[in-house]
Scaffold this motif. Structure first.
Motif, PDB file in Angstrom:
ATOM      1  N   TYR A 534       0.976  -1.239   0.023  1.00  0.00           N
ATOM      2  CA  TYR A 534       0.082   0.231  -0.044  1.00  0.00           C
ATOM      3  C   TYR A 534       1.080   1.210   0.125  1.00  0.00           C
ATOM      4  O   TYR A 534       1.393   1.951   1.207  1.00  0.00           O
ATOM      5  CB  TYR A 534      -0.945  -0.148   1.284  1.00  0.00           C
ATOM      6  N   GLU A 535       1.095   1.711  -1.131  1.00  0.00           N
ATOM      7  CA  GLU A 535       2.308   2.638  -1.375  1.00  0.00           C
ATOM      8  C   GLU A 535       3.514   2.075  -0.600  1.00  0.00           C
ATOM      9  O   GLU A 535       4.085   1.196  -0.886  1.00  0.00           O
ATOM     10  CB  GLU A 535       2.019   4.061  -0.752  1.00  0.00           C
ATOM     11  N   ASN A 536       3.884   3.142   0.439  1.00  0.00           N
ATOM     12  CA  ASN A 536       5.429   2.714   0.996  1.00  0.00           C
ATOM     13  C   ASN A 536       5.112   1.965   2.568  1.00  0.00           C
ATOM     14  O   ASN A 536       5.706   1.893   3.230  1.00  0.00           O
ATOM     15  CB  ASN A 536       5.980   4.015   1.479  1.00  0.00           C
ATOM     16  N   VAL A 537       3.695   1.740   2.552  1.00  0.00           N
ATOM     17  CA  VAL A 537       3.294   0.831   3.782  1.00  0.00           C
ATOM     18  C   VAL A 537       3.168  -0.519   3.359  1.00  0.00           C
ATOM     19  O   VAL A 537       2.454  -0.963   2.584  1.00  0.00           O
ATOM     20  CB  VAL A 537       2.149   1.509   4.498  1.00  0.00           C
ATOM     21  N   LEU A 538       3.776  -1.514   4.060  1.00  0.00           N
ATOM     22  CA  LEU A 538       3.569  -2.826   3.791  1.00  0.00           C
ATOM     23  C   LEU A 538       2.373  -3.384   4.827  1.00  0.00           C
ATOM     24  O   LEU A 538       2.726  -3.220   5.943  1.00  0.00           O
ATOM     25  CB  LEU A 538       5.037  -3.609   4.046  1.00  0.00           C
ATOM     26  N   ASP A 607       5.051  11.647   0.801  1.00  0.00           N
ATOM     27  CA  ASP A 607       4.051  10.832   1.250  1.00  0.00           C
ATOM     28  C   ASP A 607       3.568  10.562   2.401  1.00  0.00           C
ATOM     29  O   ASP A 607       2.398  10.501   2.915  1.00  0.00           O
ATOM     30  CB  ASP A 607       4.865   9.242   0.772  1.00  0.00           C
ATOM     31  N   ALA A 608       4.487  11.029   3.218  1.00  0.00           N
ATOM     32  CA  ALA A 608       4.316  11.217   4.789  1.00  0.00           C
ATOM     33  C   ALA A 608       3.237  12.404   5.187  1.00  0.00           C
ATOM     34  O   ALA A 608       2.233  12.160   5.870  1.00  0.00           O
ATOM     35  CB  ALA A 608       5.519  10.929   5.708  1.00  0.00           C
ATOM     36  N   PRO A 767      10.389  23.343  -0.710  1.00  0.00           N
ATOM     37  CA  PRO A 767      10.498  22.589  -1.789  1.00  0.00           C
ATOM     38  C   PRO A 767      10.830  20.991  -1.726  1.00  0.00           C
ATOM     39  O   PRO A 767      10.402  20.168  -2.511  1.00  0.00           O
ATOM     40  CB  PRO A 767      11.602  23.168  -2.835  1.00  0.00           C
ATOM     41  N   GLU A 768      11.502  20.627  -0.621  1.00  0.00           N
ATOM     42  CA  GLU A 768      12.021  19.248  -0.417  1.00  0.00           C
ATOM     43  C   GLU A 768      11.131  18.523   0.546  1.00  0.00           C
ATOM     44  O   GLU A 768      11.561  17.381   1.125  1.00  0.00           O
ATOM     45  CB  GLU A 768      13.502  19.335  -0.099  1.00  0.00           C
ATOM     46  N   TYR A 769      10.145  19.097   0.954  1.00  0.00           N
ATOM     47  CA  TYR A 769       9.183  18.773   1.923  1.00  0.00           C
ATOM     48  C   TYR A 769       9.890  18.029   3.191  1.00  0.00           C
ATOM     49  O   TYR A 769       9.764  17.274   3.852  1.00  0.00           O
ATOM     50  CB  TYR A 769       8.414  17.270   1.243  1.00  0.00           C
ATOM     51  N   LYS A 770      10.468  19.235   3.815  1.00  0.00           N
ATOM     52  CA  LYS A 770      11.435  18.814   5.059  1.00  0.00           C
ATOM     53  C   LYS A 770      10.606  19.170   6.205  1.00  0.00           C
ATOM     54  O   LYS A 770      11.056  19.019   7.239  1.00  0.00           O
ATOM     55  CB  LYS A 770      12.655  19.544   4.785  1.00  0.00           C
ATOM     56  N   LEU A 771       9.754  20.032   6.218  1.00  0.00           N
ATOM     57  CA  LEU A 771       9.154  20.651   7.332  1.00  0.00           C
ATOM     58  C   LEU A 771       7.735  19.791   7.486  1.00  0.00           C
ATOM     59  O   LEU A 771       7.131  19.685   6.576  1.00  0.00           O
ATOM     60  CB  LEU A 771       8.553  22.292   7.084  1.00  0.00           C
ATOM     61  N   TYR A 772       7.634  19.673   8.919  1.00  0.00           N
ATOM     62  CA  TYR A 772       6.443  18.846   9.284  1.00  0.00           C
ATOM     63  C   TYR A 772       5.341  19.932   9.312  1.00  0.00           C
ATOM     64  O   TYR A 772       5.135  20.805   9.970  1.00  0.00           O
ATOM     65  CB  TYR A 772       6.863  18.425  10.850  1.00  0.00           C
ATOM     66  N   ARG A 773       4.464  19.783   8.375  1.00  0.00           N
ATOM     67  CA  ARG A 773       3.521  20.666   8.080  1.00  0.00           C
ATOM     68  C   ARG A 773       2.387  19.840   7.341  1.00  0.00           C
ATOM     69  O   ARG A 773       2.204  18.852   6.991  1.00  0.00           O
ATOM     70  CB  ARG A 773       3.805  21.577   7.092  1.00  0.00           C
ATOM     71  N   ARG A 774       1.219  20.683   6.982  1.00  0.00           N
ATOM     72  CA  ARG A 774       0.206  20.128   6.335  1.00  0.00           C
ATOM     73  C   ARG A 774       0.460  20.719   4.999  1.00  0.00           C
ATOM     74  O   ARG A 774       0.428  21.943   4.799  1.00  0.00           O
ATOM     75  CB  ARG A 774      -1.268  20.528   7.010  1.00  0.00           C
ATOM     76  N   LEU A 775      -0.160  19.778   4.079  1.00  0.00           N
ATOM     77  CA  LEU A 775       0.198  20.241   2.635  1.00  0.00           C
ATOM     78  C   LEU A 775      -1.087  21.006   2.151  1.00  0.00           C
ATOM     79  O   LEU A 775      -2.419  20.868   2.515  1.00  0.00           O
ATOM     80  CB  LEU A 775       0.260  18.859   1.832  1.00  0.00           C
ATOM     81  N   SER A 776      -1.077  21.852   1.133  1.00  0.00           N
ATOM     82  CA  SER A 776      -1.997  22.715   0.392  1.00  0.00           C
ATOM     83  C   SER A 776      -3.080  21.606  -0.271  1.00  0.00           C
ATOM     84  O   SER A 776      -2.433  20.283  -0.840  1.00  0.00           O
ATOM     85  CB  SER A 776      -1.614  23.720  -0.151  1.00  0.00           C
ATOM     86  N   ALA A 777      -4.019  21.967  -1.061  1.00  0.00           N
ATOM     87  CA  ALA A 777      -4.678  21.331  -2.012  1.00  0.00           C
ATOM     88  C   ALA A 777      -4.051  20.911  -3.174  1.00  0.00           C
ATOM     89  O   ALA A 777      -4.106  19.899  -3.585  1.00  0.00           O
ATOM     90  CB  ALA A 777      -6.294  21.981  -2.265  1.00  0.00           C
TER      91      ALA A 777
END
Length: 954
Positions: A534-538, A607-608, A767-777
């Protein structure tokens, strides 16, 4: 004399409580509370539903104590009980007001068999203060009548009978019905043909709902005539759990009433009692109890001093397996710490004792039922050594007769759970088998083409797991550690894949953590191979076995190795927060990828963040409460939220600072709670602002408010949309057709203005998704994985020609850990589907619901009889299938996923669904072997900013 016996029974019931363990929690916060605190909070309700297990004396005691304290605070409460039927009301009133004796009450009200021990104390509390007790339930003969003849059989009763039943009943709530059926199936008591079984289940549900309606109306009617009263109602927990049953019916009768639900949760007897977010929906307040109270009572050492210190010092077990029939022929030479006497030995129900030997002579013994899982063996002799000869029937895995599974506490006798004993185990088996178990292993040839195995753990252990199968194996040395890999014969190529992965991980992990602590390590291909990616989750079966011998696949091997490495140096203190699991996931999935597969790392972090963003806010909880990933939400909470937080710490502190701090912690602490770990990590990395992140359960929300390009400059306003202002470092990337720049900026205000000497076409935050945050739509499009996380309602068409194929898909999803409710689309009017996330699969041209969504469809998609159209291109429904995921037009923060096809061959294997969870939409074509991607994409276009075409992510 009779009254004395009643008093004695009550007293003994109360005394037994001290051997049981429980805690109470406020479900809205997860905070532990006392009975006094519970009483002080529920008095503000009009109706309190106390859901109970009828046979649990502990809950009856809590009910009594809670009711007493409630009356001390608010005397307007009356008692109402499922245990009394409506036609008993007159006798009950006379008993409460002293006109009837107990014997008269008994003869006029069909008391439950456990009334004296469990309900009499509660009724007497009311009697002593002349407080009304309401008989809420319908007479049981009508329950039996509905089960036998159906709901219609009680519709036209004479008035004197119909007054004892609810005026109207409604047995169509599908979610409640689904829970009801699951409860019945778990008891496995309906042994009929499928047609009879279905009819019986339907009538049993009707009878259950008639009880709910009757109890709800009893409460409603009383409050209609007693406006100043409040009700404390005792009922079976199923009748009020999740707000279904009585509370739901009462809501229909009077939506203004304030209701409180108290529900029990039972956990395994060897688990620690802690709050878990999965308990949240059961009730407003939750009582967590160590399960199987009979089992706990029997093992509670309350039979005198002679019992207290008795334990098994040593097992010397020999066995011969018979794989074709799933049997184990065994003998166990047991050495006790003291004379066994009349103390019981506990055995799994699957153990059949052939004989008991003392000094090589057979002695008499008795087998007595304990509960559904265990028996008691009694020999009543003053001896310290016996030999037990027995046969154990072990579970066969999906008719896989080569697989042998000997689970803890199931395949050998024991005195009490948790005791540690010395084990010496030997086995004789066909030489084609490979066995794996913890401990020092020897293998040698034996006669008649068999192999002789021995295991001897280096220390005392609670129990022992042993598994075996037709494995091929390979061993190699890495430093001081001998690694053995076990794989199935027809998948021998995996051995090379495992060996390569192990060498990679060992090379890196040794630099992180130092030498590995184990002399030997076994890596075993998962015994239950029916897992799906399931994507990156087994997703794997719950029976996956973890110890020094790992049942795994290469996809999760890195995590298991990291976890073992960390735990070999510093143990997790279970008082709060499983930091070792969080750290192991970060090392194996985030940091290791960054070092070894750099191009994949940002997508892994994205993904996370997508999962974090998709997760409903009310499912978030403090990382200090994370233990083990028992559900998708737990896995996201601990593995993804926790690991992203550690990634941010590493990014801010630098690689050297992070690992230096980590190794300092591991070297100087034997045991740490999550709170202690994060506190030490914050201090050692000298990042004081980290508390701003760790203590807040919600991640950062940051976006571009405005962007203006003028005179060679780009001016950007960045807004953080958080409950509390955060202080963090943000990467900002600006791009134009010729070049790009990346700059770091500290964000510590609500709005931060930035200027760049650069004309940008696009502004990207993080840009590298390094910050623990909520993504936009824009960054996190709706997709099938989002719907899975929302625990969707799955709609299935019973009328579809390929119903069986369709039905197998949600079953595959359930089997692989996806939580969903499934019901036929023909029953759509029986559930409030507009408030839920939906998963629809089937032939869309026959779907009565689909036209409603078609009106609100995203532009670019069109559907008609025989075809669908995407971005102006037409696809024939006989050849192509479509998976499309969109935001629900009916409910905020909910999603709708359609998997649409008309040719039943196009479905392929149900497991194919796991390959397409990451897209907003994907068009598929069946090639006879698998589903091929024809086209795919996102539903949401880039956002436009200012007078120049500037697109912005966040």
């Amino acid at each position: 004399m009779k009254r004395f016996l009643v008093l004695l029974a009550v007293l003994m019931s109360v005394l037994c409580l001290f051997s049981k363990e429980y805690k109470m929690f406020d479900s809205s916060t997860g905070n532990e509370i006392t009975i006094d605190e519970l009483a002080s909070r529920i008095v503000y309700s009009d109706v309190v539903f106390f859901g109970e297990n009828h046979s649990d004396s502990l809950q009856h005691y809590i009910e009594q104590e809670t009711f007493k304290r409630v009356l001390e605070i608010d005397s307007t409460f009356v008692l109402a009980m499922e245990m009394f039927e409506r036609d008993s009301q007159d006798a009950l009133d006379k008993f409460i007001y002293g006109e009837y004796s107990f014997e008269q009450l008994d003869s006029n009200s069909r008391l439950w068999k456990n009334y004296l021990t469990d309900y009499s104390p509660l009724v007497n509390i009311a009697k002593n203060d002349s407080i009304k007790v309401i008989a809420t339930s319908l007479p049981r003969k009508y329950v039996a009548k509905v089960i036998k003849e159906g709901l219609e059989s009680v519709k036209n009763l004479p008035d004197y009978e119909s007054n004892l039943l609810a005026r109207e009943t409604n047995a169509i709530n599908y979610l409640y019905k689904s829970n009801f059926i699951s409860e019945l199936m778990s008891q496995d008591t309906l042994e009929f043909d499928s047609q009879t079984r279905e009819l019986l289940i339907e009538r049993m549900f009707q009878a259950n709902c008639l009880k709910d309606d009757t109890m709800a109306e009893s409460i409603f009617d009383f409050l209609e005539y007693h406006h100043n009263s409040k009700i404390f109602h005792i009922n079976g927990s199923f009748h009020s759990r999740f707000g279904y049953g009585i509370p739901e019916k009462l809501q229909y009768l009077n939506p203004l009433l304030k209701k409180t639900i108290i529900s029990p949760i039972y956990i395994d007897y060897n688990q620690d009692i802690q709050w878990h977010t999965s308990y949240k929906g059961h009730g407003d307040f939750t009582i967590v109890i160590k399960q199987d109270s009979l089992f706990i009572e029997e093992f509670s050492d309350d039979k005198g001093e002679d019992m207290k210190d008795l334990s098994i010092l040593k097992h010397k077990i020999s066995f011969i397996p018979e794989p074709n029939v799933g049997l184990l022929n065994a003998s166990d030479e047991i050495t006790f710490s003291d004379n066994i006497g009349d103390s019981p030995i506990y055995l799994s129900k699957e153990i059949a004792v052939a004989k008991v030997l003392v000094d090589k002579k057979e002695v008499e013994f008795d087998i007595v039922d304990l509960n559904d899982e265990y028996n008691k063996l009694l020999i009543n002799m003053d001896v310290k050594n016996i030999t037990l000869v027995y046969i154990y029937k072990y579970p066969l895995l999906k008719n896989k007769i080569t697989y042998i599974a000997l689970d803890e506490y199931q395949w050998h006798p024991f005195i009490k759970l948790g005791e540690k004993s010395n084990f010496e185990v030997s086995a004789i088996a066909p030489n084609k088998y490979k066995f794996i178990a913890p401990g020092n292993l020897t293998i040698s040839p034996f006669k008649n083409n068999t192999i002789y195995y021995t295991w001897k753990p280096s220390n005392k252990v609670n129990s022992l797991k042993i598994v075996g199968d037709l494995y091929i194996s390979k061993s190699f040395q890495y430093g001081d550690t001998k690694v053995t890999i076990f794989c199935y014969e027809n998948e021998f190529a995996l051995i090379d894949e495992y060996e390569y992965a192990v060498e990679q991980y060992f090379n890196d992990y040794t630099s992180y953590f130092g030498p590995f602590a184990f002399d030997n390590l076994s890596i075993v291909q998962s015994a239950d191979r029916d897992f799906k990616y399931y994507e990156n989750v087994l997703l794997v079966d719950n029976s996956v076995f973890k110890s020094n011998e790992i049942f795994t696949s290469p996809g999760v091997l890195g995590h298991d190795l990291a976890r073992m490495w960390i735990n070999s140096r510093c143990q997790w203190d279970k008082s709060d927060g499983n930091w070792t699991e969080i750290l192991a996931n970060f090392i194996s999935n985030y940091y290791w990828l960054e070092k070894n597969r750099a191009p994949e790392a940002p997508m892994w972090r994205k993904d996370a963040l997508e999962d974090i963003t998709a997760m409903p806010l009310d499912e978030f909880y403090d990382l200090y409460n994370f233990e083990l990933p028992t559900s998708k939400f737990d896995a996201i909470m601990g593995f993804k939220v926790g690991a992203m937080l550690l990634y941010y710490i590493k990014d801010q502190a630098g690689e050297y600072g992070f690992f230096n701090a980590l190794n300092t912690i591991l070297d100087n602490n034997n045991s740490l709670s999550g709170r202690e770990f994060f506190t030490k990590l914050t201090s050692l990395t000298k990042l004081p602002n980290l508390n701003n992140f760790i203590d807040d359960i919600y991640p950062i929300n940051v976006l571009v408010k405005s962007a203006v390009v003028k005179d060679g400059m780009t001016r950007v306003e960045i807004i953080q949309n958080n409950k509390k202002l955060k202080d963090f470092v943000l990467d900002v990337k600006l791009i134009n057709e010729e070049n790009f720049i990346v700059a770091q900026h500290r964000i510590n205000k609500e709005i931060t203005s930035l200027e760049f000497a650069f004309e940008a076409d696009e502004v990207i935050l993080d840009p590298e998704y390094k910050l623990y945050r909520r993504l936009s739509a824009y960054e996190n499009n709706y997709r099938l994985r989002r719907t899975f996380l929302d625990k969707p309602l799955c709609l299935v068409q019973k009328s579809a020609d390929n119903f069986e194929d369709i039905y197998s898909v949600p079953n595959t999803l359930k089997k692989n850990g996806v939580e969903l409710s499934m019901f036929p689309i023909e029953a759509i009017n029986s559930v409030d589907w507009r408030k839920e996330s939906l998963l629809f699969m089937g032939e869309y041209t026959q779907n009565p619901l689909f036209p409603l969504f078609a009106e609100r469809m995203i532009p670019g998609f069109a559907f008609d009889e025989g075809f669908f159209e995407v971005k102006g291109k037409v696809y024939n429904e006989d050849e192509y299938s479509l998976i499309m995921n969109m935001e629900s037009p009916f409910a905020r923060d909910k999603s709708v996923s359609f998997w649409l096809w008309n040719d039943e061959n196009s479905i392929g294997s149900p497991s194919n669904i796991f390959n397409f969870t990451q897209y907003s939409w994907v068009i598929l074509k069946w090639n006879g072997l698998s589903l091929e991607e024809v086209d795919k994409g996102a539903l949401i276009d880039n956002e436009i900013f200012t007078n120049k075409k500037i697109t912005s992510r966040k």
